[in-house]
Design a protein around this motif. Structure first.
Motif, PDB file in Angstrom:
ATOM      1  N   LEU A   3      33.299 -35.829  14.289  1.00  0.00           N
ATOM      2  CA  LEU A   3      34.546 -35.571  13.560  1.00  0.00           C
ATOM      3  C   LEU A   3      34.295 -35.532  12.053  1.00  0.00           C
ATOM      4  O   LEU A   3      34.844 -34.679  11.343  1.00  0.00           O
ATOM      5  N   GLN A   4      33.427 -36.445  11.559  1.00  0.00           N
ATOM      6  CA  GLN A   4      33.119 -36.457  10.133  1.00  0.00           C
ATOM      7  C   GLN A   4      32.358 -35.209   9.723  1.00  0.00           C
ATOM      8  O   GLN A   4      32.608 -34.627   8.661  1.00  0.00           O
ATOM      9  N   VAL A   5      31.412 -34.791  10.550  1.00  0.00           N
ATOM     10  CA  VAL A   5      30.638 -33.581  10.240  1.00  0.00           C
ATOM     11  C   VAL A   5      31.549 -32.365  10.193  1.00  0.00           C
ATOM     12  O   VAL A   5      31.423 -31.509   9.312  1.00  0.00           O
ATOM     13  N   PHE A  24      35.065 -32.311   9.913  1.00  0.00           N
ATOM     14  CA  PHE A  24      36.282 -32.340   9.112  1.00  0.00           C
ATOM     15  C   PHE A  24      36.228 -33.264   7.901  1.00  0.00           C
ATOM     16  O   PHE A  24      37.208 -33.413   7.187  1.00  0.00           O
ATOM     17  N   GLY A  25      35.094 -33.907   7.640  1.00  0.00           N
ATOM     18  CA  GLY A  25      34.996 -34.772   6.477  1.00  0.00           C
ATOM     19  C   GLY A  25      35.511 -36.172   6.756  1.00  0.00           C
ATOM     20  O   GLY A  25      35.281 -36.733   7.815  1.00  0.00           O
ATOM     21  N   ILE A  26      36.279 -36.727   5.814  1.00  0.00           N
ATOM     22  CA  ILE A  26      36.775 -38.096   5.940  1.00  0.00           C
ATOM     23  C   ILE A  26      37.704 -38.214   7.138  1.00  0.00           C
ATOM     24  O   ILE A  26      38.559 -37.357   7.376  1.00  0.00           O
ATOM     25  N   LEU A  27      37.552 -39.304   7.898  1.00  0.00           N
ATOM     26  CA  LEU A  27      38.432 -39.552   9.040  1.00  0.00           C
ATOM     27  C   LEU A  27      39.766 -40.091   8.541  1.00  0.00           C
ATOM     28  O   LEU A  27      39.849 -41.208   8.042  1.00  0.00           O
ATOM     29  N   ASP A  28      40.828 -39.271   8.681  1.00  0.00           N
ATOM     30  CA  ASP A  28      42.145 -39.753   8.298  1.00  0.00           C
ATOM     31  C   ASP A  28      42.840 -40.345   9.526  1.00  0.00           C
ATOM     32  O   ASP A  28      42.280 -40.423  10.624  1.00  0.00           O
ATOM     33  N   PHE A  83      33.409 -34.280  26.039  1.00  0.00           N
ATOM     34  CA  PHE A  83      33.984 -34.294  24.695  1.00  0.00           C
ATOM     35  C   PHE A  83      33.116 -33.595  23.643  1.00  0.00           C
ATOM     36  O   PHE A  83      33.644 -33.122  22.626  1.00  0.00           O
ATOM     37  N   THR A  84      31.786 -33.497  23.860  1.00  0.00           N
ATOM     38  CA  THR A  84      30.922 -32.897  22.846  1.00  0.00           C
ATOM     39  C   THR A  84      31.269 -31.427  22.571  1.00  0.00           C
ATOM     40  O   THR A  84      31.472 -31.042  21.410  1.00  0.00           O
ATOM     41  N   PRO A  85      31.351 -30.543  23.601  1.00  0.00           N
ATOM     42  CA  PRO A  85      31.702 -29.154  23.306  1.00  0.00           C
ATOM     43  C   PRO A  85      33.090 -29.017  22.694  1.00  0.00           C
ATOM     44  O   PRO A  85      33.324 -28.131  21.861  1.00  0.00           O
ATOM     45  N   LEU A  86      34.037 -29.875  23.099  1.00  0.00           N
ATOM     46  CA  LEU A  86      35.380 -29.805  22.525  1.00  0.00           C
ATOM     47  C   LEU A  86      35.345 -30.108  21.035  1.00  0.00           C
ATOM     48  O   LEU A  86      35.980 -29.412  20.229  1.00  0.00           O
ATOM     49  N   LEU A  87      34.578 -31.143  20.637  1.00  0.00           N
ATOM     50  CA  LEU A  87      34.503 -31.520  19.229  1.00  0.00           C
ATOM     51  C   LEU A  87      33.776 -30.471  18.392  1.00  0.00           C
ATOM     52  O   LEU A  87      34.027 -30.339  17.201  1.00  0.00           O
TER      53      LEU A  87
END
Length: 310
Positions: free
Chosen positions: A267-269, A271-275, A293-297
């Motif tokens: 998620l960080q890679v 979209f950046g900071i986790l809000d 979950f890996t392909p979805l992310l």
């Protein structure tokens, strides 16, 4: 092989080692365009004993620095791109001091440190790099004074305690030797546990990646031995109470924690900071297997992920 797992590991690893010495900023945006500096470091006013503990990396951290670690050998284009980021930072500093009649203090400008697992003679000669054996030892190649850029060829670093923390970011045989040395450190060494935990997090990330090569698989096997050793040590200390059910539960918790780390990293890679919105979908994602979950992310947009798992 995507650079993401190693890129995130290198950022986390350098942040852990450098935080006691000053301010660390990862993925710092360069204002001229959408580019990011992997690690931007500003030393604190007071030096600490941590500088000595991390050897050559601590020496680098005595002054402001841009640190760009590479998993594979940095190419000509990649080195130029890193230097462009450095010059953008210089321009930003110049704008901030606009109106000041004094010229820029060259010695106060940050240095760019390119950490490359290997560097060919043609690359080093092409950039007219030179070494300062007396002050820095082998493997540390300086470009012209006003370029304020250094290429660290990790495979050329001497195999000493001082270079250990940089050789961890190497590749192949060099990295394996460094991991051996890390594991051989006393258990009470203040940085040993941190570094090993980050390496095991990298192992978990690589295990769910579908594009691993032989070198990645070899690294997974090496780190698996450390993981098994940690389990054995935990059992010996009575943390698992010798009960089979307790062992299974402990392993499950460890796997769950590893999956959570993988999801957070991806998620960080992406979209950046986790809000707050992204954090809220982590628990629903944990109900899936890594294969699910890996392909979805990697494929879904932020909006699609929020809509599906909110």
């Amino acid at each position: 092989m995507t650079r993401f797992p190693y890129d995130q590991f290198a950022k986390d690893y350098l942040t852990e080692l450098l935080q006691p010495l000053g301010q660390v900023e990862t993925s710092r945006k360069v204002p001229s365009e959408v580019r990011e500096i992997d690690v931007y470091f500003a030393p604190s006013a007071q030096s600490t004993s941590d500088t000595i503990q991390i050897g050559l990396l601590g020496k680098i951290a005595t002054k402001p620095a841009l640190i760009e670690p590479f998993r594979n050998a940095a190419t000509i284009t990649e080195i130029r791109s890193c230097m462009n980021k450095l010059f953008d930072v210089f321009a930003q500093i110049k704008r901030q001091t606009k109106g000041d009649e004094k010229p820029l203090d060259e010695s106060a400008l940050p240095m760019l440190w390119i950490l490359s697992p290997t560097a060919s003679d043609s690359i080093l000669n092409g950039f007219r790099a030179s070494i300062d054996e007396e002050n820095w030892g082998g493997g540390v190649h300086f470009l012209g004074d006003y370029l304020r850029t250094v290429i660290v060829a990790i495979h050329q670093l001497p195999r000493t305690q001082e270079t250990l923390w940089l050789r961890i970011l190497g590749k192949g045989r060099v990295q394996k030797q460094a991991i051996d040395e890390l594991e051989a450190l006393p258990n009470n060494h203040p940085l040993r546990a941190k570094a090993i935990d980050l390496l095991l997090s990298l192992k978990t990330t690589l295990e769910v990646n579908q594009n691993t090569d032989q070198e990645d698989r070899d690294l997974i096997m090496r780190l698996s031995a450390i993981y098994e050793q940690k389990l054995a040590e935990a059992k010996q200390e009575g943390l698992r109470e010798g009960l089979q059910e307790g062992i299974r539960e402990g392993l499950q918790e460890g796997i769950q924690a590893g999956h959570r780390q993988v999801i957070e990293n991806l998620l960080q890679v992406r979209f950046g900071i986790l809000d707050a919105e992204l954090i809220a979908i982590i628990e629903p994602l944990l109900l899936l297997t890594p294969q699910e979950f890996t392909p979805l992310l990697l494929q879904l947009s932020r909006e699609e992920l929020l809509e599906r798992f909110r």
